[in-house]
Design a protein around this motif. Structure first.
Motif, PDB file in Angstrom:
ATOM      1  N   THR A 154     -23.775  -4.204  11.038  1.00  0.00           N
ATOM      2  CA  THR A 154     -22.695  -5.183  11.013  1.00  0.00           C
ATOM      3  C   THR A 154     -21.612  -4.694  10.077  1.00  0.00           C
ATOM      4  N   GLN A 155     -20.408  -4.691  10.555  1.00  0.00           N
ATOM      5  CA  GLN A 155     -19.266  -4.220   9.778  1.00  0.00           C
ATOM      6  C   GLN A 155     -18.696  -5.384   8.985  1.00  0.00           C
ATOM      7  N   LEU A 156     -18.550  -5.225   7.679  1.00  0.00           N
ATOM      8  CA  LEU A 156     -18.055  -6.289   6.822  1.00  0.00           C
ATOM      9  C   LEU A 156     -16.794  -5.806   6.109  1.00  0.00           C
ATOM     10  N   PHE A 157     -15.656  -6.443   6.436  1.00  0.00           N
ATOM     11  CA  PHE A 157     -14.378  -6.094   5.822  1.00  0.00           C
ATOM     12  C   PHE A 157     -14.136  -7.014   4.629  1.00  0.00           C
ATOM     13  N   VAL A 158     -13.980  -6.413   3.459  1.00  0.00           N
ATOM     14  CA  VAL A 158     -13.851  -7.171   2.215  1.00  0.00           C
ATOM     15  C   VAL A 158     -12.540  -6.798   1.532  1.00  0.00           C
ATOM     16  N   GLY A 159     -11.799  -7.806   1.087  1.00  0.00           N
ATOM     17  CA  GLY A 159     -10.552  -7.563   0.360  1.00  0.00           C
ATOM     18  C   GLY A 159     -10.499  -8.376  -0.908  1.00  0.00           C
ATOM     19  N   SER A 160      -9.763  -7.872  -1.888  1.00  0.00           N
ATOM     20  CA  SER A 160      -9.641  -8.579  -3.157  1.00  0.00           C
ATOM     21  C   SER A 160      -8.386  -8.130  -3.878  1.00  0.00           C
ATOM     22  N   ILE A 161      -7.943  -8.939  -4.852  1.00  0.00           N
ATOM     23  CA  ILE A 161      -6.915  -8.457  -5.754  1.00  0.00           C
ATOM     24  C   ILE A 161      -7.565  -7.465  -6.708  1.00  0.00           C
ATOM     25  N   TYR A 163     -16.424  -2.090   4.370  1.00  0.00           N
ATOM     26  CA  TYR A 163     -15.065  -1.544   4.442  1.00  0.00           C
ATOM     27  C   TYR A 163     -14.232  -2.372   3.474  1.00  0.00           C
ATOM     28  N   THR A 164     -13.752  -1.760   2.400  1.00  0.00           N
ATOM     29  CA  THR A 164     -13.079  -2.527   1.342  1.00  0.00           C
ATOM     30  C   THR A 164     -11.630  -2.085   1.163  1.00  0.00           C
ATOM     31  N   ASN A 165     -10.825  -3.030   0.638  1.00  0.00           N
ATOM     32  CA  ASN A 165      -9.427  -2.719   0.355  1.00  0.00           C
ATOM     33  C   ASN A 165      -8.877  -3.694  -0.671  1.00  0.00           C
ATOM     34  N   THR A 166      -7.709  -3.368  -1.222  1.00  0.00           N
ATOM     35  CA  THR A 166      -7.051  -4.180  -2.243  1.00  0.00           C
ATOM     36  C   THR A 166      -5.725  -4.699  -1.716  1.00  0.00           C
ATOM     37  N   ILE A 191      -7.082 -12.815   6.141  1.00  0.00           N
ATOM     38  CA  ILE A 191      -8.179 -13.672   6.573  1.00  0.00           C
ATOM     39  C   ILE A 191      -7.793 -14.425   7.843  1.00  0.00           C
ATOM     40  N   GLN A 192      -6.613 -15.017   7.857  1.00  0.00           N
ATOM     41  CA  GLN A 192      -6.173 -15.803   9.010  1.00  0.00           C
ATOM     42  C   GLN A 192      -6.033 -14.953  10.264  1.00  0.00           C
ATOM     43  N   THR A 193      -5.631 -13.689  10.102  1.00  0.00           N
ATOM     44  CA  THR A 193      -5.465 -12.802  11.251  1.00  0.00           C
ATOM     45  C   THR A 193      -6.740 -12.023  11.589  1.00  0.00           C
ATOM     46  N   ARG A 194      -7.838 -12.342  10.880  1.00  0.00           N
ATOM     47  CA  ARG A 194      -9.161 -11.756  11.130  1.00  0.00           C
ATOM     48  C   ARG A 194      -9.230 -10.255  10.816  1.00  0.00           C
ATOM     49  N   LEU A 195      -8.319  -9.780   9.994  1.00  0.00           N
ATOM     50  CA  LEU A 195      -8.394  -8.387   9.571  1.00  0.00           C
ATOM     51  C   LEU A 195      -9.373  -8.222   8.416  1.00  0.00           C
ATOM     52  N   LEU A 196      -9.676  -9.320   7.740  1.00  0.00           N
ATOM     53  CA  LEU A 196     -10.693  -9.325   6.685  1.00  0.00           C
ATOM     54  C   LEU A 196     -11.750 -10.371   7.024  1.00  0.00           C
TER      55      LEU A 196
END
Length: 280
Positions: free
Chosen positions: A90-97, A122-125, A135-140
């Motif tokens: 399962t691919q999990l896209f995670v984002g944070s400040i 898969y992480t990003n800042t 989140i709303q556009t389902r990219l995360l």
């Protein structure tokens, strides 16, 4: 519309030079120009102002830039998702400040790796505004923020309470003696409390967005800063840093935000269950 047209457009919009974009993409200049022309024809607009020596994005080009980045990100996410499906992952896209990565998320990623072996991370800042949009556009799949998000479409869950304490490289230092103070960005709530408590007693010498950068800076050259207790506990125990007496301790709550309607909801909940910090 082909993906390569968008990726070529983004490279040209970044370099504003066909030759440099061609070299970066390992294409001929003619091929790059042809792709941009094809994209302009399909959209029915001019994306670049060619009247000057250097290319310049038109208003339409600026608008496409934002959408093109989102479309390419979604395409990359789709490719990864399809590619790992055969491995039952399962691919999990995670984002944070940035500052939340430093405070708590590093340990959490390690716990996911060790406990959820069917999850591909898969992480990003991003900025707070970008995180909410992603989140709303389902990219995360999950976004981490200091401020909760109120919307019927998302679940906002508090995952950590982080104490922030004033530490110094000098033992028994008084507030009035602090000279090399580093301001770290923990959001407006903490900033306003700091101003109210210290007013003109502490004059910041440097401003840094990342707690770990401030920590390393102080350990190398000396100074003081408000740092997360979890981040500096080891250095306090080893007497490399010292808590400044009679100073307030601030708290920052960290929230996980994810869509109510998400096919990965069970994986998201499993991941948050092993979050390493306080859930009060």
């Amino acid at each position: 519309m082909k993906i390569e047209l968008l990726s070529t457009f983004l490279e040209v919009s970044h370099t504003l030079h066909v030759r440099i974009a061609a070299e970066n993409l390992f294409l001929t200049q003619a091929a790059v120009s042809a792709r941009i022309k094809q994209l302009e024809t399909e959209l029915g607009v001019l994306l670049f102002d060619r009247s000057q020596k250097r290319l310049k994005l038109t208003a339409e080009g600026h608008r496409l830039n934002k959408h093109a980045r989102e479309m390419l990100t979604l395409w990359q996410k789709t490719k990864l998702d399809v590619g790992i499906a055969q491995h039952n992952s399962t691919q999990l896209f995670v984002g944070s400040i940035t500052s939340i990565w430093d405070v708590v998320l590093q340990d959490w990623l390690i716990k996911i790796h060790r406990n959820l072996d069917d999850v591909c991370l898969y992480t990003n800042t991003y900025s707070s505004l970008e995180l909410r949009k992603q989140i709303q556009t389902r990219l995360l799949d999950i976004a981490f923020l200091f401020e909760p998000t109120y919307s019927e479409d998302v679940i906002t869950e508090k995952v950590a309470t982080v104490p922030l304490q004033l530490v110094s490289s000098i033992e028994n230092q008084q507030v009035s003696e602090i000279e090399n103070f580093i301001t770290v960005d923990y959001g407006e709530s903490v900033n306003s409390q700091f101003q109210r408590h210290f007013n003109e007693l502490i004059a910041p010498r440097h401003h840094m967005s990342q707690p770990r950068v401030a920590l390393n800076f102080i350990l190398d050259v000396g100074g003081s800063a408000y740092l997360p207790r979890q981040l500096c506990f080891e250095y306090i125990r080893k007497k490399k840093l010292f808590v400044v007496d009679e100073t307030p301790i601030y708290e920052r709550e960290i929230f996980a935000v994810y869509l109510v309607q998400n096919q990965k909801i069970s994986t998201i909940k499993d991941a948050l269950q092993i979050f390493p910090y306080i859930r009060s």
